[in-house]
Design a protein around this motif. Structure first.
Motif, mmCIF file in Angstrom:
data_model
loop_
_atom_site.group_PDB
_atom_site.id
_atom_site.type_symbol
_atom_site.label_atom_id
_atom_site.label_comp_id
_atom_site.label_asym_id
_atom_site.label_seq_id
_atom_site.Cartn_x
_atom_site.Cartn_y
_atom_site.Cartn_z
ATOM 1 N N TYR A 1 0.851 -1.185 0.000
ATOM 2 C CA TYR A 1 0.000 0.000 0.000
ATOM 3 C C TYR A 1 0.887 1.235 0.000
ATOM 4 N N ARG A 2 0.755 2.061 -1.019
ATOM 5 C CA ARG A 2 1.480 3.328 -1.035
ATOM 6 C C ARG A 2 0.719 4.350 -0.207
ATOM 7 N N VAL A 3 1.362 4.918 0.777
ATOM 8 C CA VAL A 3 0.715 5.847 1.693
ATOM 9 C C VAL A 3 0.768 7.253 1.106
ATOM 10 N N GLU A 4 -0.399 7.772 0.750
ATOM 11 C CA GLU A 4 -0.500 9.111 0.191
ATOM 12 C C GLU A 4 -0.588 10.141 1.315
ATOM 13 N N PRO A 5 -0.023 11.333 1.110
ATOM 14 C CA PRO A 5 -0.051 12.372 2.147
ATOM 15 C C PRO A 5 -1.478 12.785 2.512
ATOM 16 N N ASN A 6 -1.658 13.122 3.777
ATOM 17 C CA ASN A 6 -2.914 13.668 4.293
ATOM 18 C C ASN A 6 -4.102 12.722 4.156
ATOM 19 N N THR A 7 -3.822 11.425 4.165
ATOM 20 C CA THR A 7 -4.885 10.429 4.204
ATOM 21 C C THR A 7 -4.984 9.882 5.622
ATOM 22 N N VAL A 8 -6.039 9.115 5.885
ATOM 23 C CA VAL A 8 -6.196 8.514 7.211
ATOM 24 C C VAL A 8 -5.000 7.623 7.536
ATOM 25 N N VAL A 9 -4.580 6.832 6.556
ATOM 26 C CA VAL A 9 -3.431 5.935 6.778
ATOM 27 C C VAL A 9 -2.182 6.742 7.095
ATOM 28 N N ASP A 10 -1.981 7.851 6.394
ATOM 29 C CA ASP A 10 -0.827 8.709 6.633
ATOM 30 C C ASP A 10 -0.851 9.253 8.063
ATOM 31 N N ALA B 1 1.165 9.089 13.588
ATOM 32 C CA ALA B 1 0.902 9.022 15.026
ATOM 33 C C ALA B 1 1.676 7.879 15.672
ATOM 34 N N LEU B 2 1.674 6.713 15.026
ATOM 35 C CA LEU B 2 2.431 5.579 15.550
ATOM 36 C C LEU B 2 3.928 5.871 15.554
ATOM 37 N N THR B 3 4.403 6.529 14.503
ATOM 38 C CA THR B 3 5.823 6.875 14.420
ATOM 39 C C THR B 3 6.232 7.795 15.554
ATOM 40 N N LEU B 4 5.441 8.843 15.787
ATOM 41 C CA LEU B 4 5.748 9.778 16.869
ATOM 42 C C LEU B 4 5.700 9.093 18.226
ATOM 43 N N TYR B 5 4.686 8.260 18.423
ATOM 44 C CA TYR B 5 4.522 7.614 19.720
ATOM 45 C C TYR B 5 5.654 6.629 20.001
ATOM 46 N N LEU B 6 6.025 5.842 18.978
ATOM 47 C CA LEU B 6 7.067 4.835 19.177
ATOM 48 C C LEU B 6 8.467 5.425 19.136
ATOM 49 N N SER B 7 8.591 6.682 18.717
ATOM 50 C CA SER B 7 9.890 7.348 18.725
ATOM 51 C C SER B 7 10.201 7.969 20.075
ATOM 52 N N ASP B 8 9.169 8.095 20.929
ATOM 53 C CA ASP B 8 9.374 8.660 22.261
ATOM 54 C C ASP B 8 10.094 7.665 23.166
ATOM 55 N N ASP B 9 10.432 8.121 24.363
ATOM 56 C CA ASP B 9 11.058 7.271 25.378
ATOM 57 C C ASP B 9 10.218 6.015 25.577
ATOM 58 N N HIS B 10 10.830 4.837 25.364
ATOM 59 C CA HIS B 10 10.073 3.582 25.393
ATOM 60 C C HIS B 10 9.432 3.314 26.757
ATOM 61 N N THR B 11 9.959 3.931 27.802
ATOM 62 C CA THR B 11 9.386 3.680 29.126
ATOM 63 C C THR B 11 7.995 4.300 29.266
ATOM 64 N N ALA B 12 7.677 5.249 28.389
ATOM 65 C CA ALA B 12 6.383 5.922 28.482
ATOM 66 C C ALA B 12 5.330 5.303 27.568
ATOM 67 N N ARG B 13 5.700 4.282 26.828
ATOM 68 C CA ARG B 13 4.756 3.700 25.881
ATOM 69 C C ARG B 13 3.674 2.904 26.602
ATOM 70 N N ASP B 14 2.466 3.083 26.128
ATOM 71 C CA ASP B 14 1.316 2.358 26.639
ATOM 72 C C ASP B 14 0.821 1.463 25.515
ATOM 73 N N GLU B 15 0.843 0.141 25.725
ATOM 74 C CA GLU B 15 0.451 -0.769 24.651
ATOM 75 C C GLU B 15 -1.005 -0.586 24.240
ATOM 76 N N VAL B 16 -1.853 -0.128 25.142
ATOM 77 C CA VAL B 16 -3.254 0.121 24.792
ATOM 78 C C VAL B 16 -3.327 1.203 23.713
ATOM 79 N N THR B 17 -2.513 2.255 23.846
ATOM 80 C CA THR B 17 -2.478 3.320 22.840
ATOM 81 C C THR B 17 -1.956 2.797 21.522
ATOM 82 N N VAL B 18 -0.880 2.015 21.575
ATOM 83 C CA VAL B 18 -0.327 1.434 20.358
ATOM 84 C C VAL B 18 -1.373 0.558 19.674
ATOM 85 N N ARG B 19 -2.059 -0.261 20.448
ATOM 86 C CA ARG B 19 -3.056 -1.168 19.871
ATOM 87 C C ARG B 19 -4.214 -0.392 19.243
#
Length: 255
Positions: free
Chosen positions: A96-105, A110-128
């Protein structure tokens, strides 16, 4: 129960793979990748396909392939190894090619920003929650269906919940009020494997998740229903082609 609520992760994260990165995709888990950069390929049979930046890839549990990258141009990616009930009904990978400003984008960002933060602050419920949305859009876009058999899905839910218990085919057949032979037939037709094999390999996927977290081999053996560490190690090596200790060494967290 909504299908998305039954997602279980084996591992997930965001980062650049180490130079020695490679893997064999076992046909008991699904993988979803988003590629930022690097030179990487997956191969299966006569196929060799490059993973392209800006693309999502969904590899279903029912196929086998290997992947490798150029150690001088390492793969940079989001990655999710997961199982889900109802299972995906696919017989090949989807791209799937991800086009800018789509829901997938937006979900990918959001996942990229969240998983790039300090891993100790990650909440798996948010990731899921974010991942469920991403997978739902992916499946809708490609018309990917889920297994539409409430009987088998109920059995899978129980296996995923009680995989460390002593589960038997007769128990499942009685639960569904089915003849044992009929239950075995419809399960194998749906999953392309017997219930015993599914339980065994699901235990191995959960063992992988525990080993990645550096849990002791004895604890992993106990939690996955094996009588001893030795019997677990034998089963793991037979399934994965390496010992649990070798798996731990080979699967250091991606930084």
């Amino acid at each position: 129960m909504a299908a998305e609520s039954m997602i279980k992760f084996i591992c997930y994260g965001k980062g650049v793979a180490p130079s020695h990165w490679t893997f064999d995709h076992f046909p008991y888990v699904n993988r979803l990748y988003y590629v930022f950069g690097g030179t990487a390929y997956f191969t299966g049979g006569q196929m060799r396909h490059q993973l392209k930046p800006g693309h999502l890839y969904l590899f279903p549990y029912g196929i086998e392939f290997s992947a490798v990258h150029d150690g001088a141009d390492c793969l940079d990616h989001l990655y999710f190894d997961f199982v889900t009930v109802p299972p995906l009904q696919m017989d090949r990978f989807a791209e799937y090619r991800v086009e800018p400003n789509t829901v997938v984008d937006h979900l990918t960002r959001a996942l990229t920003l969240y998983l790039s933060d300090d891993h100790t602050a990650r909440d798996e419920v948010t990731v899921r929650t974010l991942f469920q949305g991403l997978l739902a859009v992916f499946c809708e876009t490609y018309g990917i269906e889920r297994l539409n058999d409430s009987r088998i899905n109920r059995v899978l839910e129980l296996i995923h919940e009680k995989y460390g218990d002593n589960l038997c085919n007769r128990y499942f057949a009685d639960l569904l009020h089915l003849d044992l032979r009929h239950f075995l037939r419809i399960f194998k037709q749906a999953l392309k494997m017997t219930p015993n094999k599914y339980i065994r390999e699901y235990r191995m996927t959960q063992a992988e998740a525990m080993l990645r977290k550096r849990e002791s081999i004895q604890d992993v053996a106990t939690r996955t229903g094996y009588e001893s560490a030795a019997s677990f190690c034998h089963a793991f090596k037979r399934s994965r082609g390496m010992s649990p200790s070798a798996f731990i060494k080979q699967n250091s967290p991606v930084e």
